[in-house]
Design a protein around this motif. Structure first.
Motif, PDB file in Angstrom:
ATOM      1  N   LYS A 455       7.053   3.337  -2.659  1.00 35.59           N
ATOM      2  CA  LYS A 455       7.292   2.291  -1.657  1.00 35.59           C
ATOM      3  C   LYS A 455       6.361   2.480  -0.460  1.00 35.59           C
ATOM      4  CE  LYS A 455      12.216   1.581  -2.688  1.00 35.59           C
ATOM      5  NZ  LYS A 455      13.600   1.660  -2.135  1.00 35.59           N
ATOM      6  N   PHE A 459       3.531  -0.217   0.870  1.00 35.16           N
ATOM      7  CA  PHE A 459       3.446  -0.684   2.247  1.00 35.16           C
ATOM      8  C   PHE A 459       2.038  -0.455   2.790  1.00 35.16           C
ATOM      9  CE2 PHE A 459       3.643   0.066   6.813  1.00 35.16           C
ATOM     10  CZ  PHE A 459       4.344  -1.048   7.256  1.00 35.16           C
ATOM     11  N   ARG A 462      -0.392  -3.021   1.458  1.00 38.20           N
ATOM     12  CA  ARG A 462      -0.247  -4.351   2.071  1.00 38.20           C
ATOM     13  C   ARG A 462      -1.004  -4.413   3.394  1.00 38.20           C
ATOM     14  NH1 ARG A 462       5.126  -3.968   0.235  1.00 38.20           N
ATOM     15  NH2 ARG A 462       5.909  -3.423   2.310  1.00 38.20           N
TER      16      ARG A 462
END
Length: 679
Positions: A455, A459, A462
């Motif tokens: 995760k 992130f 992105r």
């Protein structure tokens, strides 16, 4: 007997051989014996029966005789010493880790006092010993036995006997610095009582009173030593009495207004520079608070008055950053700025050396290269040292000697807790910049466990797709068999061949040569590289406003101050930035630190938390600050005692000893005290 200077070898029962062994414990002369303190005690009234101890995590004290003993090999190559110990209630196997030499000294039939914890888990069952002493019937009269540090050839019984005789015969010879009035005012006991009671306590309250007096004594002597050393070292001064048109020119060219904290710090610095004394000022401020521009304006004041200025930084990266910043500040001004590091080409080095000596060069930025023998200045008037705790005492002194008592401004982006500042910076005036520039947003910080690392990478990617840049920090340069930690080289190899390949990762670590590090940093600063994989070499001196994410591997391994410094690599622009702390928080202390990072963005508050949790030795490292000089004082908890020591050392005329005897006393306690002058 002269307790200050007489060798311990002339004490009864010592002699040359034992004197040499005592020297290894820091005992050279008789005076040192007073300060050879026990590291623990055995209270015979607090001994448990072996049958009553449990595997409950509690520390137990037991007394028993050795039935049998042997050395064995444990798991992962550990050497174990095992001894079956028995009392009237039962027996237990006592275990010492990595002390196989005990087989030569602990034999069946000996009676031991042991401290430790019982473990019953398979493969590690037994009483794990944290401390021990051999019990001698002759010591029955002492309810509490001191346990001293030892070295080969000395044992507890002999050392206790020596200390007891010495205190009885010479306790009254120890100098009493405080009058009866001062002792009453601050609630302090006599120094003779303190020494006797701390070495051989009669009760808990007496021991506490003794420790309190000795902590005050130690901190007071240290501060008095710093003051004396700096009085001698700073006999001359450079004065900058005139206003400076250059400073006004630089200030007018800034594209922003100074914060209130910056203006106040600058006023204090300029007052010092114009005074008839040498400036010794510490400028501390949080990451990104704008210390460099304040230092630049101070340098403009010096140069405008006809002097040269030097700025020394601990790394080439930080020196390069300062050089670029100062070049921008002084662009369009009649001021020449240069940078000298280990990687400076030979031709450029020769030009810089010549220009510095002739006075054509106004400001020189550099690393340790500034203290080289071949470098001289024409008229050095101001020295600025950044992240000064990373330099040794002698290194800072060598640069200072290149001028005729130049003013000194030292800077740190690690906010210093008050107790550290009062102790180690007693000779410095302090300026602090507390607020950040108005456009800065607090960096959002989150702890993520390794189970959720995917995760975290999603992130990060992105943010990269949005055009931002990112850092990933690893605790190791390369893979290690001794430590199961992520290394920078391995991670770089992995990320350069997966989904992050298109962001052109670069690698930077301390083992790379200056040209390689410079190329990697230039690529990242210029935006050609979007992802920089690094060790903590980027902790200071990296300023890339577009960097929006920093991911720190094994964050639980770092102190709060270092984590805060690393976090300061992002959030340097107006966009929201993020810090991801990746790791595992198994201990309560690790959980406290990581929670503090998530909730707190004030470096001053984090520094105080770090000091309380880790102590001063971990805050900066012992070697450069004399922290290992303290036998008793613990700055993270002895706040009340420090305040008393400050009050007493700031008023040396109130002390009982005349100055020559006081200086002799300080020198006896801190024999290497000359070196604390540049702390």
């Amino acid at each position: 007997m002269n307790i200050f200077n007489d060798s311990v070898q002339f004490l009864k029962g010592v002699g040359p051989q034992r004197a040499e062994r005592l020297r290894k414990l820091g005992v050279r002369v008789c005076f040192d014996l007073f300060w050879l303190f026990p590291h623990s005690y055995f209270n015979r009234s607090n001994v448990s029966a072996i049958a009553d101890i449990r595997d409950d995590g509690e520390l137990y004290h037991i007394k028993g005789s050795i039935v049998s003993a042997r050395s064995t090999a444990g798991r992962r190559g550990h050497q174990l010493f095992r001894a079956w110990v028995r009392d009237d209630s039962g027996d237990v196997e006592a275990i010492w880790f990595n002390q196989p030499y005990l087989a030569n000294s602990l034999k069946p039939g000996m009676e031991l006092l042991l401290s430790g914890k019982l473990r019953s888990d398979p493969g590690r069952a037994g009483f794990t010993v944290s401390d021990y002493t051999v019990w001698h019937q002759s010591e029955e009269k002492h309810a509490v036995l001191p346990v001293y540090p030892l070295t080969a050839g000395l044992n507890q019984k002999w050392l206790r006997g020596l200390m007891l005789r010495f205190l009885q015969e010479h306790g009254a010879d120890y100098p009493e610095l405080l009058s009866a009035e001062l002792k009453a005012q601050y609630g302090l006991c006599d120094i003779e009582y303190a020494l006797r009671e701390f070495h051989f306590p009669t009760d808990r309250e007496g021991w506490k009173a003794a420790r309190r007096r000795l902590v005050v004594e130690e901190l007071m002597l240290y501060r008095l030593g710093i003051a004396a050393a700096h009085t001698a070292a700073n006999a001359g001064f450079v004065r900058h009495p005139a206003d400076s048109a250059l400073r006004h020119q630089v200030l007018a060219s800034l594209p922003y207004k100074l914060t209130a904290g910056q203006e106040q710090a600058l006023r204090e610095i300029l007052e010092d520079m114009s005074a008839a004394r040498k400036m010794n000022r510490l400028l501390q401020g949080d990451v990104g608070a704008g210390k460099t521009v304040v230092a630049a304006l101070a340098m403009a004041q010096a140069v405008g008055n006809g002097y040269q200025a030097a700025l020394m930084a601990p790394t080439e990266i930080l020196a390069g950053q300062h050089y670029r910043s100062l070049s921008e500040f002084f662009a369009g001004c009649a001021c020449e700025v240069a940078c000298l590091t280990g990687g400076t080409p030979a031709a450029e080095r020769r030009r810089i050396l010549q220009a510095s000596e002739s006075g054509e060069l106004d400001i020189l930025v550099g690393t340790h290269a500034l203290i080289g023998e071949k470098l001289s200045f024409n008229n050095l008037g101001l020295i600025v040292i950044d992240e000064q705790h990373r330099f040794g005492v002698r290194q800072r002194a060598l640069l200072d000697r290149k001028g005729a008592q130049p003013d000194n401004l030292v800077m740190t982006a690690t906010p210093i807790p008050r107790s550290l500042a009062l102790t180690f910076y007693a000779h410095l005036e302090l300026s602090a910049i507390r607020e950040l520039p108005p456009h800065r947003k607090p960096v959002k910080t989150t702890f993520v466990s390794f189970e959720e690392s995917e995760k975290a990478y999603d992130f990060l990617e992105r943010r990269l797709r949005e055009g931002r840049q990112a850092y990933i920090v690893c605790p190791l340069v390369e893979e290690s068999e001794q430590q199961d930690l992520q290394d920078a080289i391995g991670l770089y190899e992995a990320l350069s061949h997966n989904r992050f390949k298109k962001y052109r990762p670069e690698l930077i670590h301390g083992r790379m040569n200056p040209a390689e590090k410079g190329a990697a940093m230039q690529a990242f600063a210029g935006g050609q590289c979007r992802l920089l994989i690094s060790t903590t070499v980027i902790e200071v001196g990296v300023d890339v406003p577009n960097a929006g994410v920093i991911l720190i591997y094994h964050a639980e391994r770092f102190g709060l101050s270092q984590l805060h410094q690393l976090r300061g690599r992002v959030g340097r622009g107006s966009e929201q930035s993020y810090c991801i702390l990746l790791g595992e928080a198994k201990s309560a202390e690790a959980r406290q630190r990581l929670r503090a990072m998530e909730q707190c963005h004030d470096g001053f508050e984090l520094a105080n938390i770090d000091l309380r949790l880790r102590g001063p030795g971990d805050f900066w490292g012992v070697r450069q600050h004399g922290l290992n000089e303290f036998r008793l004082a613990r700055l993270e908890k002895d706040t009340a005692e420090l305040n008393i020591a400050v009050a007493l050392s700031d008023n040396p005329q109130a002390l009982s000893l005349p100055a020559p005897e006081l200086n002799r006393y300080i020198k006896a306690r801190f024999p290497d005290g000359d070196e604390i002058a540049n702390n």
